[in-house]
Write a protein that holds these residues in place. Structure first.
Motif, short mmCIF file in Angstrom:
data_model
loop_
_atom_site.label_atom_id
_atom_site.label_comp_id
_atom_site.label_asym_id
_atom_site.label_seq_id
_atom_site.Cartn_x
_atom_site.Cartn_y
_atom_site.Cartn_z
N GLU A 62 -13.29 55.55 21.25
CA GLU A 62 -14.63 56.14 21.36
C GLU A 62 -14.98 56.46 22.80
O GLU A 62 -15.62 57.47 23.10
CB GLU A 62 -15.66 55.18 20.75
CG GLU A 62 -17.03 55.77 20.57
CD GLU A 62 -17.06 56.89 19.53
OE1 GLU A 62 -17.90 57.78 19.66
OE2 GLU A 62 -16.20 56.86 18.60
N ASP A 68 -21.33 62.87 24.09
CA ASP A 68 -22.49 62.04 24.42
C ASP A 68 -22.62 60.97 23.33
O ASP A 68 -23.40 61.09 22.38
CB ASP A 68 -23.75 62.90 24.49
CG ASP A 68 -24.93 62.11 25.02
OD1 ASP A 68 -24.69 60.95 25.48
OD2 ASP A 68 -26.04 62.62 24.97
N ASN A 69 -21.79 59.94 23.48
CA ASN A 69 -21.71 58.90 22.43
C ASN A 69 -21.93 57.50 23.02
O ASN A 69 -21.24 56.55 22.70
CB ASN A 69 -20.37 58.94 21.73
CG ASN A 69 -19.21 58.85 22.73
OD1 ASN A 69 -19.42 58.79 23.94
ND2 ASN A 69 -17.98 58.83 22.20
N TYR A 70 -22.86 57.40 23.93
CA TYR A 70 -23.12 56.10 24.58
C TYR A 70 -23.60 55.05 23.56
O TYR A 70 -23.24 53.88 23.64
CB TYR A 70 -24.15 56.27 25.68
CG TYR A 70 -23.66 57.13 26.83
CD1 TYR A 70 -22.72 56.63 27.73
CD2 TYR A 70 -24.15 58.42 26.99
CE1 TYR A 70 -22.26 57.43 28.76
CE2 TYR A 70 -23.69 59.23 28.03
CZ TYR A 70 -22.74 58.72 28.92
OH TYR A 70 -22.30 59.52 29.94
N ALA A 71 -24.39 55.51 22.63
CA ALA A 71 -24.90 54.55 21.63
C ALA A 71 -23.76 53.98 20.79
O ALA A 71 -23.69 52.77 20.52
CB ALA A 71 -25.94 55.24 20.75
N GLU A 72 -22.84 54.90 20.38
CA GLU A 72 -21.71 54.43 19.58
C GLU A 72 -20.78 53.53 20.39
O GLU A 72 -20.28 52.51 19.89
CB GLU A 72 -20.93 55.64 19.05
CG GLU A 72 -19.79 55.28 18.11
CD GLU A 72 -20.26 54.64 16.82
OE1 GLU A 72 -19.45 53.97 16.14
OE2 GLU A 72 -21.46 54.77 16.47
N CYS A 73 -20.57 53.93 21.67
CA CYS A 73 -19.73 53.06 22.55
C CYS A 73 -20.38 51.70 22.75
O CYS A 73 -19.70 50.66 22.75
CB CYS A 73 -19.53 53.77 23.89
SG CYS A 73 -18.45 55.21 23.81
N ASN A 74 -21.70 51.73 22.92
CA ASN A 74 -22.40 50.44 23.09
C ASN A 74 -22.27 49.59 21.84
O ASN A 74 -22.05 48.37 21.89
CB ASN A 74 -23.85 50.72 23.41
CG ASN A 74 -24.60 49.46 23.82
OD1 ASN A 74 -24.00 48.46 24.26
ND2 ASN A 74 -25.92 49.50 23.70
N ARG A 75 -22.39 50.24 20.65
CA ARG A 75 -22.26 49.50 19.39
C ARG A 75 -20.86 48.92 19.24
O ARG A 75 -20.68 47.75 18.89
CB ARG A 75 -22.58 50.42 18.23
CG ARG A 75 -22.60 49.71 16.88
CD ARG A 75 -22.80 50.73 15.78
NE ARG A 75 -21.66 51.63 15.67
CZ ARG A 75 -20.53 51.30 15.04
NH1 ARG A 75 -20.37 50.12 14.50
NH2 ARG A 75 -19.55 52.19 14.97
N LYS A 78 -20.33 46.03 21.67
CA LYS A 78 -20.95 44.79 21.17
C LYS A 78 -20.13 44.20 20.02
O LYS A 78 -19.96 42.98 19.93
CB LYS A 78 -22.37 45.08 20.71
CG LYS A 78 -23.34 45.36 21.85
CD LYS A 78 -24.75 45.59 21.32
CE LYS A 78 -25.74 45.84 22.45
NZ LYS A 78 -27.11 46.09 21.96
#
Length: 236
Positions: A62, A68-75, A78
């Protein structure tokens, strides 16, 4: 063979279960080794290490996307960290069990060394007690011998009385020796007197025989003289 840790009285204690040979012993060792390496607790389900690998792979893929996939990378990050924490907890438990086993082994080694020291000390004390027992037997035997000698001595009369008896015996021996000497002298005197008596009797007997012969000769002479005297007278 499975190894489990349980807490008893505030300390971890290793419990070794009885071996169950559902597989061949060689295969069983391989399975146990693989489980320890992969943190697999059962033969069913996905291994934790593989799950962790998948989470990490998903996160890396990912991140490599140019989007622009910061949310997915953050998920995914985690999720990977959560899986890493989940994977780390059994490791920490295993480390605690290993450390507890090491401490228990060190304690066991100390107890073993102390037990061996006490065994050697007990052996030395046993040898010392055996030596003391032999000495006590010898000492007791000497005491019994001394007691026997003491009883024999106590049974004897006092020294003064013994010396008195010895003196009396010496006096009696001296008297007997004097009597024996006197008797011997008297016997010698009687022998001499008897010999003299025999000599006198012999002399007296010889004298009497000579006198008898002389008397017989005189009587014979007188008879012959008388016969000679009477014969001419009868012729006349």
């Amino acid at each position: 063979m499975s190894v489990k840790a349980r807490r008893i009285s505030g300390r971890l204690e290793t419990v070794v279960a009885k071996p169950t040979y559902a597989f061949d012993p060689v295969d069983d060792d391989k399975i146990i080794r693989n489980r320890l390496l992969t943190r697999t607790t059962t033969t069913r389900g996905e291994p934790p290490l593989k799950k962790l690998q998948k989470k990490f792979t998903s996160f890396v893929l990912e991140v490599d996307k140019e989007e622009d996939n910061y949310a997915e990378c953050n998920r995914l990050a985690k999720a990977f960290l959560q899986e890493l924490t989940t994977f780390e907890i059994p490791l920490l438990k295993s480390q605690a069990v290993v450390e507890a086993n090491v401490r228990e082994k060190e304690s066991f080694d100390e107890v073993k060394v102390e037990t061996e020291r006490q065994i050697m000390q007990a052996k030395g004390e046993i040898e010392e007690l055996k030596r003391q027992l032999e000495e006590s037997k010898i000492e007791r035997q000497h005491k019994e011998e001394c007691e026997t000698i003491r009883k024999l001595i106590s049974a004897q009369p006092p020294r003064a009385e013994t010396e008195k008896v010895i003196a009396e015996l010496k006096r009696e021996i001296a008297e007997l020796e004097a009597e024996s000497t006197a008797s011997w002298r008297l016997l010698e005197l009687r022998k001499k007197q008897f010999a003299l008596l025999l000599h006198v009797v012999d002399e007296l007997q010889n004298t009497m025989e000579d006198e008898q012969k002389s008397l017989v000769d005189e009587i014979r002479t007188a008879v012959e003289d008388q016969r000679n005297t009477t014969e001419p007278m009868s012729v006349d």
